[in-house]
Write a protein that holds these residues in place. Sequence first.
Motif, PDB file in Angstrom:
ATOM      1  N   MET A   1       0.844  -1.188   0.000  1.00  0.00           N
ATOM      2  CA  MET A   1       0.000   0.000   0.000  1.00  0.00           C
ATOM      3  C   MET A   1       0.882   1.241   0.000  1.00  0.00           C
ATOM      4  SD  MET A   1      -1.440   0.368   3.916  1.00  0.00           S
ATOM      5  CE  MET A   1      -2.128   1.996   3.766  1.00  0.00           C
ATOM      6  N   LEU A   2       0.344   2.324  -0.540  1.00  0.00           N
ATOM      7  CA  LEU A   2       1.087   3.574  -0.587  1.00  0.00           C
ATOM      8  C   LEU A   2       0.939   4.289   0.748  1.00  0.00           C
ATOM      9  CD1 LEU A   2       2.704   5.492  -2.469  1.00  0.00           C
ATOM     10  CD2 LEU A   2       0.538   6.674  -2.906  1.00  0.00           C
ATOM     11  N   VAL A   3       2.070   4.600   1.384  1.00  0.00           N
ATOM     12  CA  VAL A   3       2.028   5.275   2.679  1.00  0.00           C
ATOM     13  C   VAL A   3       2.462   6.733   2.579  1.00  0.00           C
ATOM     14  CG1 VAL A   3       2.325   3.144   3.994  1.00  0.00           C
ATOM     15  CG2 VAL A   3       4.349   4.443   3.287  1.00  0.00           C
ATOM     16  N   ALA A   4       3.153   7.097   1.522  1.00  0.00           N
ATOM     17  CA  ALA A   4       3.583   8.486   1.344  1.00  0.00           C
ATOM     18  C   ALA A   4       4.068   8.683  -0.077  1.00  0.00           C
ATOM     19  CB  ALA A   4       4.698   8.856   2.328  1.00  0.00           C
ATOM     20  N   ALA A   5       4.008   9.931  -0.528  1.00  0.00           N
ATOM     21  CA  ALA A   5       4.542  10.277  -1.846  1.00  0.00           C
ATOM     22  C   ALA A   5       5.095  11.693  -1.798  1.00  0.00           C
ATOM     23  CB  ALA A   5       3.462  10.171  -2.921  1.00  0.00           C
ATOM     24  N   ALA A   6       6.154  11.904  -2.527  1.00  0.00           N
ATOM     25  CA  ALA A   6       6.711  13.241  -2.723  1.00  0.00           C
ATOM     26  C   ALA A   6       6.755  13.508  -4.210  1.00  0.00           C
ATOM     27  CB  ALA A   6       8.111  13.349  -2.120  1.00  0.00           C
ATOM     28  N   VAL A   7       6.348  14.684  -4.597  1.00  0.00           N
ATOM     29  CA  VAL A   7       6.384  15.101  -5.999  1.00  0.00           C
ATOM     30  C   VAL A   7       7.420  16.208  -6.123  1.00  0.00           C
ATOM     31  CG1 VAL A   7       5.087  16.141  -7.896  1.00  0.00           C
ATOM     32  CG2 VAL A   7       3.976  14.485  -6.378  1.00  0.00           C
ATOM     33  N   CYS A   8       8.376  16.042  -7.013  1.00  0.00           N
ATOM     34  CA  CYS A   8       9.434  17.028  -7.240  1.00  0.00           C
ATOM     35  C   CYS A   8       9.645  17.211  -8.735  1.00  0.00           C
ATOM     36  CB  CYS A   8      10.759  16.573  -6.608  1.00  0.00           C
ATOM     37  SG  CYS A   8      10.743  16.445  -4.797  1.00  0.00           S
ATOM     38  N   PRO A   9      10.119  18.363  -9.158  1.00  0.00           N
ATOM     39  CA  PRO A   9      10.481  18.535 -10.568  1.00  0.00           C
ATOM     40  C   PRO A   9      11.839  17.903 -10.834  1.00  0.00           C
ATOM     41  CG  PRO A   9      10.954  20.548  -9.386  1.00  0.00           C
ATOM     42  CD  PRO A   9      10.318  19.600  -8.381  1.00  0.00           C
ATOM     43  N   CYS A  10      12.211  17.802 -12.089  1.00  0.00           N
ATOM     44  CA  CYS A  10      13.457  17.103 -12.411  1.00  0.00           C
ATOM     45  C   CYS A  10      14.373  17.868 -13.354  1.00  0.00           C
ATOM     46  CB  CYS A  10      13.157  15.718 -12.977  1.00  0.00           C
ATOM     47  SG  CYS A  10      12.005  15.693 -14.376  1.00  0.00           S
ATOM     48  N   PRO A  11      14.459  19.206 -13.255  1.00  0.00           N
ATOM     49  CA  PRO A  11      15.421  19.902 -14.116  1.00  0.00           C
ATOM     50  C   PRO A  11      16.844  19.573 -13.696  1.00  0.00           C
ATOM     51  CG  PRO A  11      14.566  21.411 -12.473  1.00  0.00           C
ATOM     52  CD  PRO A  11      13.760  20.137 -12.347  1.00  0.00           C
ATOM     53  N   LEU A  12      17.731  19.465 -14.646  1.00  0.00           N
ATOM     54  CA  LEU A  12      19.135  19.220 -14.318  1.00  0.00           C
ATOM     55  C   LEU A  12      19.707  20.331 -13.445  1.00  0.00           C
ATOM     56  CD1 LEU A  12      20.239  18.029 -17.849  1.00  0.00           C
ATOM     57  CD2 LEU A  12      20.177  16.610 -15.802  1.00  0.00           C
ATOM     58  N   LEU A  13      19.163  21.544 -13.579  1.00  0.00           N
ATOM     59  CA  LEU A  13      19.662  22.671 -12.797  1.00  0.00           C
ATOM     60  C   LEU A  13      19.377  22.525 -11.309  1.00  0.00           C
ATOM     61  CD1 LEU A  13      18.766  25.714 -15.108  1.00  0.00           C
ATOM     62  CD2 LEU A  13      20.964  24.576 -14.822  1.00  0.00           C
ATOM     63  N   LEU A  14      18.575  21.535 -10.933  1.00  0.00           N
ATOM     64  CA  LEU A  14      18.356  21.274  -9.506  1.00  0.00           C
ATOM     65  C   LEU A  14      19.653  20.843  -8.829  1.00  0.00           C
ATOM     66  CD1 LEU A  14      15.955  21.343  -7.538  1.00  0.00           C
ATOM     67  CD2 LEU A  14      15.564  18.939  -8.030  1.00  0.00           C
ATOM     68  N   VAL A  15      20.562  20.256  -9.593  1.00  0.00           N
ATOM     69  CA  VAL A  15      21.854  19.820  -9.083  1.00  0.00           C
ATOM     70  C   VAL A  15      22.813  21.008  -9.140  1.00  0.00           C
ATOM     71  CG1 VAL A  15      23.750  18.186  -9.397  1.00  0.00           C
ATOM     72  CG2 VAL A  15      21.395  17.490  -9.914  1.00  0.00           C
ATOM     73  N   PRO A  16      23.295  21.498  -8.008  1.00  0.00           N
ATOM     74  CA  PRO A  16      24.100  22.727  -8.013  1.00  0.00           C
ATOM     75  C   PRO A  16      25.317  22.664  -8.922  1.00  0.00           C
ATOM     76  CG  PRO A  16      23.460  22.163  -5.774  1.00  0.00           C
ATOM     77  CD  PRO A  16      23.057  21.005  -6.639  1.00  0.00           C
ATOM     78  N   GLU A  17      25.960  21.515  -8.990  1.00  0.00           N
ATOM     79  CA  GLU A  17      27.141  21.407  -9.835  1.00  0.00           C
ATOM     80  C   GLU A  17      26.802  21.626 -11.307  1.00  0.00           C
ATOM     81  OE1 GLU A  17      27.913  18.733  -6.256  1.00  0.00           O
ATOM     82  OE2 GLU A  17      26.216  19.371  -7.487  1.00  0.00           O
ATOM     83  N   VAL A  18      25.602  21.245 -11.711  1.00  0.00           N
ATOM     84  CA  VAL A  18      25.166  21.471 -13.091  1.00  0.00           C
ATOM     85  C   VAL A  18      24.764  22.928 -13.290  1.00  0.00           C
ATOM     86  CG1 VAL A  18      23.492  20.814 -14.863  1.00  0.00           C
ATOM     87  CG2 VAL A  18      24.411  19.078 -13.316  1.00  0.00           C
ATOM     88  N   ALA A  19      24.069  23.481 -12.293  1.00  0.00           N
ATOM     89  CA  ALA A  19      23.605  24.868 -12.393  1.00  0.00           C
ATOM     90  C   ALA A  19      24.759  25.867 -12.340  1.00  0.00           C
ATOM     91  CB  ALA A  19      22.620  25.166 -11.271  1.00  0.00           C
ATOM     92  N   ALA A  20      25.848  25.483 -11.663  1.00  0.00           N
ATOM     93  CA  ALA A  20      27.040  26.338 -11.555  1.00  0.00           C
ATOM     94  C   ALA A  20      26.664  27.721 -11.012  1.00  0.00           C
ATOM     95  CB  ALA A  20      27.758  26.421 -12.888  1.00  0.00           C
ATOM     96  N   GLY A  21      26.961  28.777 -11.738  1.00  0.00           N
ATOM     97  CA  GLY A  21      26.728  30.125 -11.242  1.00  0.00           C
ATOM     98  C   GLY A  21      25.282  30.468 -11.000  1.00  0.00           C
ATOM     99  N   ALA A  22      24.361  29.737 -11.632  1.00  0.00           N
ATOM    100  CA  ALA A  22      22.934  29.997 -11.437  1.00  0.00           C
ATOM    101  C   ALA A  22      22.350  29.214 -10.269  1.00  0.00           C
ATOM    102  CB  ALA A  22      22.174  29.655 -12.720  1.00  0.00           C
ATOM    103  N   ALA A  23      23.170  28.446  -9.566  1.00  0.00           N
ATOM    104  CA  ALA A  23      22.672  27.557  -8.511  1.00  0.00           C
ATOM    105  C   ALA A  23      21.829  28.266  -7.461  1.00  0.00           C
ATOM    106  CB  ALA A  23      23.845  26.822  -7.868  1.00  0.00           C
ATOM    107  N   PRO A  24      22.217  29.449  -6.958  1.00  0.00           N
ATOM    108  CA  PRO A  24      21.411  30.083  -5.900  1.00  0.00           C
ATOM    109  C   PRO A  24      19.978  30.387  -6.303  1.00  0.00           C
ATOM    110  CG  PRO A  24      23.591  31.084  -6.013  1.00  0.00           C
ATOM    111  CD  PRO A  24      23.459  30.201  -7.222  1.00  0.00           C
TER     112      PRO A  24
END
Length: 242
Positions: A1-24
């Motif tokens: 049975m489902l006890v919990a779920a989290a919904v998140c987006p998946c842009p690569l920019l979510l990873v700070p190393e990928v976002a680089a200067g735009a991370a903040p």
Amino acid sequence: MLVAAAVCPCPLLLVPEVAAGAAPELDALREACADAVGLLAASRPDLLVAVGPADSPGRSAFPTGAYGSFRPFGVALDVRLGKVSAADGEHASAGGAPPLPSSLAVAAWLLRGWNAGPVEGLGVGEELAPDLCAAAGREVVAAAGRVALLVMGDGSACRTVKAPGYLDERAEGYDAAVAAALAAADVRTLAGLDPESGAQLRAAGRAPWQLLAGAAEGAGLGGQLLYEDAPYGVGYFVAGWT
């Protein structure tokens, strides 16, 4: 049975190393995602399944320890899905197993340090029909006694003239309906999302959200919306269902 779920987006920019200067620029989004993952850990699942859109048709399963990389995007960063033992690592790499799609690589990054139980991945073709998405969701939650889902997916990519899909006047209304459904854990609305409209608006989350709708049937979960915005003209939502 489902006890919990989290919904998140998946842009690569979510990873700070990928976002680089735009991370903040996405720090608030990262914080909301961390809060949503915390809700999953608190639910003490027997199994966590990360679900995300994939380019391949149908469904693609990935075991604990499956490998993902951001090297194709110019960043020397690799990830594994869940806590990896030596056996998991060998299994994930045996036979030239395919790497995680980018959505699940982002999920693996969000789950770094996860120690609340086994993690598996499921890539869902963006064109998968709603009834097949719902059926997949029911199968996923039947796999263990207490199942949690991390559901990755973006809203429309047509919110501004600079968005990947340019401006489409329907996009804001589409995203508002999705946000309201996620906030209310409204399974019926998510299940009824039109695949054609989702494709036209480049909403990569449509199929994963409809898998969540199938998984949550009869679970009686309540929802809360932790984040809603459209940076870069793409709708991003974070929600927790418990």
